[in-house]
Motif scaffolding. Structure first.
Motif, mmCIF file in Angstrom:
data_model
loop_
_atom_site.group_PDB
_atom_site.id
_atom_site.type_symbol
_atom_site.label_atom_id
_atom_site.label_comp_id
_atom_site.label_asym_id
_atom_site.label_seq_id
_atom_site.Cartn_x
_atom_site.Cartn_y
_atom_site.Cartn_z
ATOM 1 N N GLU A 7 8.186 7.338 -11.272
ATOM 2 C CA GLU A 7 7.133 6.325 -11.129
ATOM 3 C C GLU A 7 7.153 5.645 -9.760
ATOM 4 O OE1 GLU A 7 10.652 4.121 -12.827
ATOM 5 O OE2 GLU A 7 9.736 6.046 -13.198
ATOM 6 N N ASN A 8 7.753 6.281 -8.757
ATOM 7 C CA ASN A 8 7.828 5.691 -7.421
ATOM 8 C C ASN A 8 6.608 6.040 -6.579
ATOM 9 O OD1 ASN A 8 10.406 4.310 -7.505
ATOM 10 N ND2 ASN A 8 11.253 6.351 -7.772
ATOM 11 N N VAL A 9 6.291 5.133 -5.645
ATOM 12 C CA VAL A 9 5.124 5.272 -4.770
ATOM 13 C C VAL A 9 5.586 5.076 -3.333
ATOM 14 C CG1 VAL A 9 2.858 4.298 -4.210
ATOM 15 C CG2 VAL A 9 3.620 4.349 -6.586
ATOM 16 N N LEU A 10 5.098 5.915 -2.428
ATOM 17 C CA LEU A 10 5.403 5.804 -1.013
ATOM 18 C C LEU A 10 4.227 5.129 -0.319
ATOM 19 C CD1 LEU A 10 7.582 6.683 1.096
ATOM 20 C CD2 LEU A 10 6.107 8.641 1.568
ATOM 21 N N LEU A 11 4.508 4.021 0.387
ATOM 22 C CA LEU A 11 3.473 3.239 1.058
ATOM 23 C C LEU A 11 3.706 3.212 2.554
ATOM 24 C CD1 LEU A 11 3.457 -0.011 -1.133
ATOM 25 C CD2 LEU A 11 1.938 1.946 -1.357
ATOM 26 N N LYS A 12 2.642 2.992 3.292
ATOM 27 C CA LYS A 12 2.704 2.708 4.723
ATOM 28 C C LYS A 12 2.125 1.316 4.869
ATOM 29 C CE LYS A 12 2.468 4.576 9.089
ATOM 30 N NZ LYS A 12 3.708 4.767 9.716
ATOM 31 N N LYS A 13 2.897 0.405 5.492
ATOM 32 C CA LYS A 13 2.406 -0.959 5.686
ATOM 33 C C LYS A 13 1.143 -0.951 6.518
ATOM 34 C CE LYS A 13 5.786 -4.517 5.183
ATOM 35 N NZ LYS A 13 6.543 -5.541 5.835
ATOM 36 N N GLU A 14 0.223 -1.824 6.176
ATOM 37 C CA GLU A 14 -1.038 -1.914 6.896
ATOM 38 C C GLU A 14 -0.868 -2.787 8.126
ATOM 39 O OE1 GLU A 14 -4.768 -4.028 5.383
ATOM 40 O OE2 GLU A 14 -5.086 -1.927 4.913
ATOM 41 N N ILE A 15 -1.336 -2.307 9.263
ATOM 42 C CA ILE A 15 -1.282 -3.061 10.519
ATOM 43 C C ILE A 15 -2.613 -3.766 10.704
ATOM 44 C CG2 ILE A 15 -0.975 -2.923 13.017
ATOM 45 C CD1 ILE A 15 1.520 -2.113 11.435
ATOM 46 N N GLU A 66 4.586 -6.701 -4.735
ATOM 47 C CA GLU A 66 5.499 -7.847 -4.740
ATOM 48 C C GLU A 66 6.350 -7.841 -3.475
ATOM 49 O OE1 GLU A 66 8.014 -8.079 -8.167
ATOM 50 O OE2 GLU A 66 6.319 -7.983 -9.557
ATOM 51 N N LYS A 67 6.510 -9.031 -2.885
ATOM 52 C CA LYS A 67 7.384 -9.148 -1.713
ATOM 53 C C LYS A 67 8.816 -8.812 -2.104
ATOM 54 C CE LYS A 67 5.051 -12.639 1.022
ATOM 55 N NZ LYS A 67 5.204 -13.935 1.674
ATOM 56 N N TYR A 68 9.538 -8.241 -1.184
ATOM 57 C CA TYR A 68 10.968 -7.935 -1.341
ATOM 58 C C TYR A 68 11.259 -6.937 -2.459
ATOM 59 C CZ TYR A 68 10.783 -12.296 1.254
ATOM 60 O OH TYR A 68 10.452 -13.286 2.146
ATOM 61 N N SER A 69 10.268 -6.173 -2.917
ATOM 62 C CA SER A 69 10.506 -5.226 -4.000
ATOM 63 C C SER A 69 10.567 -3.780 -3.515
ATOM 64 C CB SER A 69 9.419 -5.359 -5.064
ATOM 65 O OG SER A 69 8.153 -5.096 -4.496
ATOM 66 N N GLU A 78 8.686 7.180 11.707
ATOM 67 C CA GLU A 78 7.653 6.417 11.004
ATOM 68 C C GLU A 78 8.338 5.582 9.927
ATOM 69 O OE1 GLU A 78 4.237 6.353 11.291
ATOM 70 O OE2 GLU A 78 4.182 7.765 12.963
ATOM 71 N N LYS A 79 7.863 4.359 9.722
ATOM 72 C CA LYS A 79 8.430 3.495 8.683
ATOM 73 C C LYS A 79 7.550 3.534 7.442
ATOM 74 C CE LYS A 79 10.932 0.420 11.693
ATOM 75 N NZ LYS A 79 11.134 -0.943 12.145
ATOM 76 N N TYR A 80 8.204 3.699 6.298
ATOM 77 C CA TYR A 80 7.524 3.737 5.007
ATOM 78 C C TYR A 80 8.206 2.769 4.048
ATOM 79 C CZ TYR A 80 5.664 8.187 6.716
ATOM 80 O OH TYR A 80 5.046 9.153 7.458
ATOM 81 N N LEU A 81 7.543 2.486 2.946
ATOM 82 C CA LEU A 81 8.115 1.691 1.867
ATOM 83 C C LEU A 81 8.102 2.525 0.599
ATOM 84 C CD1 LEU A 81 6.218 -1.655 2.520
ATOM 85 C CD2 LEU A 81 8.556 -1.107 3.179
ATOM 86 N N LEU A 82 9.210 2.538 -0.125
ATOM 87 C CA LEU A 82 9.298 3.221 -1.412
ATOM 88 C C LEU A 82 9.421 2.143 -2.474
ATOM 89 C CD1 LEU A 82 9.375 6.044 -2.620
ATOM 90 C CD2 LEU A 82 11.852 5.948 -2.514
ATOM 91 N N ILE A 83 8.507 2.186 -3.441
ATOM 92 C CA ILE A 83 8.411 1.093 -4.403
ATOM 93 C C ILE A 83 8.054 1.642 -5.785
ATOM 94 C CG2 ILE A 83 5.985 0.723 -3.772
ATOM 95 C CD1 ILE A 83 6.388 -2.244 -4.218
#
Length: 93
Positions: A7-15, A66-69, A78-83
């Motif tokens: 159930e994980n999602v890979l995100l790219k922060k929006e600039i 959610e912040k910090y999640s 490249e920087k990504y977020l896994l959430i």
């Protein structure tokens, strides 16, 4: 490419650029919204009682989370977020 599992999602922060109403860029430094991102990849879904639940979000969705999640990952400069999908609060339309 990074492929999230379950159930994980890979995100790219929006600039976001700082612009005036007339379109003039105020600052040249990049600024990112703290908890807004674009979905790059999604996992197969959560496994419940032997069956996969479909994911709510899809690639290219703009989401608020959610912040910090999220876990920050750097891959090929490249920087990504896994959430987990459960930490995504809304889809921005």
């Amino acid at each position: 490419m990074i492929k999230p599992l379950n159930e994980n999602v890979l995100l790219k922060k929006e600039i976001v650029e700082n612009k005036t109403a007339s379109g003039i860029i105020v600052s040249t430094s990049e600024k990112s919204e703290e908890n807004v991102g674009v979905v790059v990849a999604v996992g197969q879904g959560k496994l419940v009682d032997g069956k996969r639940e479909p994911m709510t979000v899809k690639v290219n969705d703009r989401v608020i989370f959610e912040k910090y999640s999220a876990n920050e990952i750097e891959y090929k400069n490249e920087k990504y977020l896994l959430i987990p999908e459960s930490k995504i609060l809304a889809i921005v339309e």
